[in-house]
Write a protein that holds these residues in place. Structure first.
Motif, mmCIF file in Angstrom:
data_model
loop_
_atom_site.group_PDB
_atom_site.id
_atom_site.type_symbol
_atom_site.label_atom_id
_atom_site.label_comp_id
_atom_site.label_asym_id
_atom_site.label_seq_id
_atom_site.Cartn_x
_atom_site.Cartn_y
_atom_site.Cartn_z
ATOM 1 N N ALA A 166 -24.584 -30.285 16.060
ATOM 2 C CA ALA A 166 -23.334 -30.529 15.336
ATOM 3 C C ALA A 166 -23.348 -29.762 14.011
ATOM 4 O O ALA A 166 -24.402 -29.432 13.480
ATOM 5 N N GLY A 167 -22.147 -29.464 13.503
ATOM 6 C CA GLY A 167 -22.010 -28.859 12.174
ATOM 7 C C GLY A 167 -22.106 -27.344 12.191
ATOM 8 O O GLY A 167 -22.889 -26.758 12.946
ATOM 9 N N TYR A 219 -18.514 -30.934 14.902
ATOM 10 C CA TYR A 219 -19.187 -29.660 15.183
ATOM 11 C C TYR A 219 -18.622 -28.515 14.345
ATOM 12 O O TYR A 219 -19.264 -27.493 14.153
ATOM 13 N N LEU A 220 -17.385 -28.704 13.851
ATOM 14 C CA LEU A 220 -16.736 -27.616 13.118
ATOM 15 C C LEU A 220 -17.066 -27.684 11.636
ATOM 16 O O LEU A 220 -17.141 -28.766 11.044
ATOM 17 N N ARG A 221 -17.204 -26.526 11.024
ATOM 18 C CA ARG A 221 -17.313 -26.506 9.559
ATOM 19 C C ARG A 221 -15.912 -26.752 9.002
ATOM 20 O O ARG A 221 -14.926 -26.585 9.729
ATOM 21 N N ALA A 222 -15.808 -27.124 7.711
ATOM 22 C CA ALA A 222 -14.493 -27.304 7.101
ATOM 23 C C ALA A 222 -13.726 -25.982 7.221
ATOM 24 O O ALA A 222 -14.289 -24.911 6.958
ATOM 25 N N SER A 223 -12.482 -26.046 7.649
ATOM 26 C CA SER A 223 -11.615 -24.885 7.889
ATOM 27 C C SER A 223 -11.890 -24.164 9.206
ATOM 28 O O SER A 223 -11.307 -23.109 9.461
ATOM 29 N N GLY A 224 -12.788 -24.718 10.017
ATOM 30 C CA GLY A 224 -13.051 -24.117 11.326
ATOM 31 C C GLY A 224 -11.901 -24.382 12.290
ATOM 32 O O GLY A 224 -11.096 -25.293 12.096
ATOM 33 N N GLN A 266 -6.678 -26.225 13.039
ATOM 34 C CA GLN A 266 -7.754 -25.993 12.066
ATOM 35 C C GLN A 266 -8.245 -27.338 11.533
ATOM 36 O O GLN A 266 -7.417 -28.223 11.242
ATOM 37 N N TRP A 267 -9.547 -27.447 11.387
ATOM 38 C CA TRP A 267 -10.123 -28.708 10.895
ATOM 39 C C TRP A 267 -10.316 -28.602 9.379
ATOM 40 O O TRP A 267 -11.233 -27.935 8.913
ATOM 41 N N LEU A 268 -9.412 -29.250 8.647
ATOM 42 C CA LEU A 268 -9.468 -29.122 7.188
ATOM 43 C C LEU A 268 -10.079 -30.341 6.511
ATOM 44 O O LEU A 268 -10.253 -30.353 5.295
#
Ligand SMILES: C[S@@+](CC[C@H](N)C(=O)[O-])C[C@H]1O[C@@H](n2cnc3c(N)ncnc32)[C@H](O)[C@@H]1O
Length: 269
Positions: A166-167, A219-224, A266-268
């Motif tokens: 994750a991440g 799993y996504l970084r911020a803004s991914g 987008q994951w914000l």
């Protein structure tokens, strides 16, 4: 027998017969027009008729020839992988737009032949790309492609996010199975010959997409970004799934024939 005579006897559509014969002879299709009256070796005749009969009974041309062109790549395909579709090139286009410059981490879920992962890598050699598939046989095909093309991708076997940490992912792309189990299209075209595990997304067809959307955020970084291919009639429910999960900038893009086929957000948070 001459090429012209053989083509006339083929039990399949003329264009496909020409493509197949050119493939077996190892020549360009245009060669058949300039050398159509020349006699062929009997091995070639037999190989052609065997392939043409298999095609007539539903074997996809791509499996018979062993490859399909996708993006700028010639990809090896076999009966364990989905034959890459032109629509997925839109996913590649959007994926490349989402990425910043410099090293970025990209995850391709349900990679199959490796089509999307390898097309991205072919454009951006600085990307760090991981392709995941549940099918070990599909991954064997993806590995063969990366070796043949000299494109380095990390291949992992497992279910969706399960084999990765994750991440930190800048982009997650997926063309998951999204056809409803009782959809009549499963009996049409090349689909009956393709692996059902690459096609059927559950009772409604949305089950795999819902799973990926639900699991993606940690799993996504911020803004991914998360980008998903889906059926022509699934744009609205997929956008709803993304919005309800908290994704921003949720949007859908159309394919070459104007059908809504890719959605993302987008994951914000
Ligand atoms: C529609 S195909 C897409 C193949 C490839 N990405 C392409 O666009 O040509 C879906 C892929 O998802 C894989 N798949 C199905 N269920 C999976 C799961 N639970 N975890 C990982 N991959 C899965 C299938 O094996 C298949 O290769």
């Amino acid at each position: 027998m001459t090429a012209k005579e053989l083509l006339e006897q083929a039990p399949i559509e003329r264009y496909e017969a020409e493509v197949l014969l050119a493939h077996i002879l190892g020549v360009q299709r245009s060669w058949l027009f300039s050398h159509g009256d020349e006699g062929l070796a009997s091995d070639d005749e037999q190989a052609f008729m065997a392939h043409a009969r298999a095609r007539a009974s539903g074997e996809p041309l791509a499996y018979l020839m062993g490859y399909r062109n996708f993006w700028s790549l010639r990809l090896i395909v076999d009966q364990h992988v989905l034959i890459p579709r032109r629509e997925s090139e839109h996913l590649v286009e959007w994926a490349l737009e989402c990425l910043d410059t410099g090293e970025q981490k990209v995850l391709d879920l349900g990679t199959g032949s490796g089509a999307i992962a390898l097309a991205c890598k072919s454009e951006r050699s600085d990307l760090s790309i991981t392709g995941v598939d549940q099918s070990e046989q599909a991954l064997a095909c993806a590995r063969r492609n990366s070796e043949a093309l000299g494109l380095e991708v990390c291949w992992k076997q497992g279910s969706w996010f399960e084999p990765v940490e994750a991440g930190g992912w800048d982009l997650v792309v997926s063309n998951p199975p999204y056809i409803a189990a009782n959809d009549v299209h499963l009996g049409q075209g090349d689909l009956p010959a393709e692996p059902s595990g690459a096609l059927v997304g559950g009772k409604t067809g949305l089950e795999m997409i819902e799973h990926i959307v639900t699991e993606a955020p940690p799993y996504l970084r911020a803004s991914g970004w998360l980008l998903l291919e889906h059926g022509f009639d699934q744009g609205e429910p997929v956008r709803a799934l993304l919005s309800d999960r908290g994704f921003s900038h949720v949007a859908t893009r159309k394919d070459y024939s104007g059908q809504p086929r890719i959605s993302g957000g987008q994951w914000l948070n």
